[in-house]
Enzyme design. Structure first.
Site, short mmCIF file in Angstrom:
data_model
loop_
_atom_site.label_atom_id
_atom_site.label_comp_id
_atom_site.label_asym_id
_atom_site.label_seq_id
_atom_site.Cartn_x
_atom_site.Cartn_y
_atom_site.Cartn_z
N GLU A 206 -43.86 31.68 23.62
CA GLU A 206 -43.02 30.80 22.79
C GLU A 206 -43.44 29.34 22.86
OE1 GLU A 206 -39.05 32.29 24.59
OE2 GLU A 206 -39.05 32.97 22.52
N GLU A 434 -37.19 36.97 36.73
CA GLU A 434 -38.36 36.74 35.89
C GLU A 434 -39.56 36.34 36.75
OE1 GLU A 434 -38.67 32.99 33.48
OE2 GLU A 434 -38.58 34.39 31.80
C1 NOJ Z 1 -38.41 28.78 26.87
C2 NOJ Z 1 -39.38 29.89 26.66
O1 NOJ Z 1 -38.69 31.08 26.66
C3 NOJ Z 1 -40.44 29.86 27.71
O2 NOJ Z 1 -41.35 30.89 27.51
C4 NOJ Z 1 -41.14 28.55 27.63
O3 NOJ Z 1 -42.12 28.46 28.63
C5 NOJ Z 1 -40.15 27.41 27.77
N1 NOJ Z 1 -39.09 27.54 26.81
C6 NOJ Z 1 -40.82 26.06 27.64
O4 NOJ Z 1 -41.40 25.93 26.34
C1 NOJ Z 2 -39.52 33.65 28.10
C2 NOJ Z 2 -40.76 34.41 27.88
O1 NOJ Z 2 -41.84 33.52 27.80
C3 NOJ Z 2 -40.67 35.23 26.61
O2 NOJ Z 2 -41.83 36.01 26.49
C4 NOJ Z 2 -39.45 36.12 26.65
O3 NOJ Z 2 -39.34 36.79 25.42
C5 NOJ Z 2 -38.20 35.32 26.92
N1 NOJ Z 2 -38.36 34.48 28.07
C6 NOJ Z 2 -37.00 36.22 27.15
O4 NOJ Z 2 -37.21 37.04 28.27
#
Ligand code: NOJ
Ligand code: NOJ
Length: 577
Positions: A206, A434
């Protein structure tokens, strides 16, 4: 003394009830970890599914929460990616006869996704891009805050899970559910994938807006599965569209491979300054594992293909000296794995699911070597194999050779080693968060991450040679679609410090970017020019951009339009208006 250490650990991690590293006997071997962790992981998944999961109160029926954590981070949402991967596991367990109790839950997930598909959200409506929306509120309403969107892996992953269930229904008296409910849902998702795979979007973490190996790999698998299913159901048009687009995806997938680095660059068509080493690629390899394929199926980067093994080696090594928890570990043993070495999210830590994935790829490889009866070493995979046999050399080694047995034993030990790293940092009660802290090993970020639990169970299943259904990776060859080299020229007078750029409606034309458009050459000033290779027989629009010290001026409307021919090259001559 022991007493005060105990309190320090608890004090630092109040969110986690039993956060001390697992010190009991259950963590000392892979089988003992699997035995103790499996029921906990399964219960952990079911607790996170609405409406009756014990940790998911408020979630609608069939909705998978990412985690019950509501602060730092707030993960009380449903992500299409997490949800689809979790249900892929549950659907595999159900359709393979490992858990016959899951059908009601699968049915609830299907109806929930049917609802969510239709929810208008910041990415659009169901027909204008909304299927690329990554996450929703747990009551199935749209999440309207700012976010990295769209994430184009979502519809692909959902359709893979739906099609896995549809295949089971077809042979178990459920074809009316397929034609009435599931295939129409799959069509929405796969028509979106077929039309949009060539456009950039956010990666699975993301963060990066570009083209992601993970996304392209799962989109490719989804369209192959969809093309086959279209034939089953008698939809010849979609069979043909999905097959054509899958060929384009497979071609594009090849461009992520870095021959100099000997790994897959996780994100391209962006410029984030990272190495490109990323567990994204290991996750892609396990998500597209096809037990009917062989290690020669390198086009789809099968887990035991030389490129995927070289990539495993490179990604794993990028974490060796990064985390304190990895210090003192032998250079050929398993270590804790994070998302990517440059990660700063929660200070950048190892992730349970990434470490499980590193194990899973190796279990997949062991499965295929055993099935094929030999191991082939190429110059690309040689460094990977030397970890287990310092005298390894390029060649093919049958099961009867000592090379084969030594390598298999070493790979099995390394794979189990990844499980044991996760085991070591799993609290006694078995909760999987996580991440775990890179220095202390204490769980951090979201507790009870549903995807972490699912990742443990898929790795355990592969160790036990329980494999997913085939999707047609065997024998695929790369045939890149025809292209046309288009030279864009524009007659534009500029002042000192001012430059001309090109932008347009195709990925190769930056998808209308004004922040990273294509630079043009002034070698024949005032004629600015650049040559871009574009897909054949494709209509597109484009425009020139003038940038002076960050000030952007677009050429006047309307956009220019052009349709490429079948092959060859062409020069377009325009004049700044
Ligand atoms: C929330 C996202 O789910 C995560 O994957 C990302 O690293 C952080 N925001 C920072 O952009
Ligand atoms: C952050 C992770 O980067 C993303 O891959 C995931 O979908 C969300 N958290 C929710 O677990």
């Amino acid at each position: 003394m022991l007493f005060s250490v105990f309190f320090k650990v608890l004090g630092a991690t109040s969110l986690f009830s039993s956060a001390s590293a697992r010190l009991d006997a259950r963590a000392t071997t892979a089988p003992s970890y699997i035995t103790s962790q499996s029921p906990i992981s399964k219960a952990g998944i079911l607790a996170n599914i609405g409406p009756s999961g014990s940790k998911s109160s408020g979630a609608a029926s069939g909705v998978v929460i990412a985690s019950p954590s509501t602060v730092n981070p707030n993960y009380l949402y449903t992500w299409i990616r997490d949800s689809s991967l979790v249900y892929k596991l549950l659907i595999d367990q159900f359709t393979q006869g490992q858990d016959s109790t899951l059908q009601a839950s699968i049915t609830a997930w299907v109806s929930s996704m049917k609802t969510i598909q239709q929810v208008t959200n910041p990415s659009g409506t169901v027909s204008t891009g909304g299927l690329g929306e990554p996450k929703f509120n747990i009551d199935q309403s749209a999440f309207t805050g700012s976010w990295g969107r769209p994430q184009r892996d979502s519809p692909a992953l959902r359709s893979i899970s739906l099609l896995t269930y549809a295949n089971w229904l077809e042979s178990n008296g459920g074809s009316s559910t397929v034609t009435g409910t599931i295939w129409p849902m799959v069509i929405l998702d796969l028509d979106y994938v077929a039309a949009n795979w060539n456009a950039t979007g956010f990666d699975l973490w993301e963060e990066v807006n570009g083209s992601s190996f993970w996304t392209i790999a799962v989109q490719h698998k989804a369209l192959r599965l969809g093309a086959t299913f279209a034939t089953t159901i008698g939809d010849a048009t979609r069979h043909s569209t999905y097959t054509t687009q899958a060929a384009g995806l497979l071609c594009f997938l090849q461009s992520f491979w870095s021959p100099t680095g000997a790994y897959m660059v996780a994100n391209i068509n962006q410029n984030n300054g990272r190495s490109g080493l990323d567990a994204n690629t290991i996750l892609a390899s396990i998500a597209t594992f096809d037990p009917s394929a062989t290690c020669s199926d390198v086009a789809s980067f099968q887990p035991c293909s030389d490129k995927a093994l070289a990539n495993h080696y490179a990604v794993v090594n990028s974490f060796r000296s990064l985390y304190t928890v990895n210090s003192g570990i032998a250079s050929t043993a398993a270590v804790a794995i994070g998302r990517y070495p440059e990660d700063v999210y929660f200070n950048g830590n190892p992730w349970y699911l990434a470490t499980f994935a590193a194990a899973e790829q190796l279990y997949d490889a062991l499965y295929t070597w055993n099935k094929v009866g030999s191991i082939s070493i190429t110059s690309i995979s040689l460094p990977f194999f030397k970890q287990f046999l310092s005298t390894a050399a390029v060649g093919t080694f049958a099961k009867t050779t000592t090379q084969y047995t030594t390598i298999v034993a070493g790979v099995q030990t390394m794979a189990d080693g990844f499980l044991l790293i996760d085991a070591k940092y799993t609290p006694t009660a078995g909760g999987l968060a996580e991440q775990f802290d890179k220095a202390t090993g204490v769980p951090t970020s979201a507790a009870d991450l549903t995807w972490s639990y699912a990742a443990s169970l898929t790795a355990f299943a592969r160790r036990n040679s329980t494999v997913p259904a085939s999707w047609g990776a065997a024998g695929l060859t790369v045939t890149c679609p025809a292209t046309v080299a288009v030279t864009f020229t524009v007659d534009a007078t500029t002042v000192f410090g001012e430059n001309i750029y090109l932008s347009g409606s195709l990925l190769q034309l930056t998808d209308w970017s004004s922040t990273s458009p294509i630079a043009m050459s002034a070698a024949a000033y005032p004629i600015w020019s650049v040559t871009v290779v574009l897909p054949a027989n494709t209509a597109f629009q484009y425009k020139y951009i003038r940038i002076n010290n960050g000030v952007v001026t677009w050429d006047s409307d309307p956009n220019y339009s052009y349709t490429t021919g079948a092959s060859g090259s062409v020069t377009l001559s325009d004049t700044w208006r």
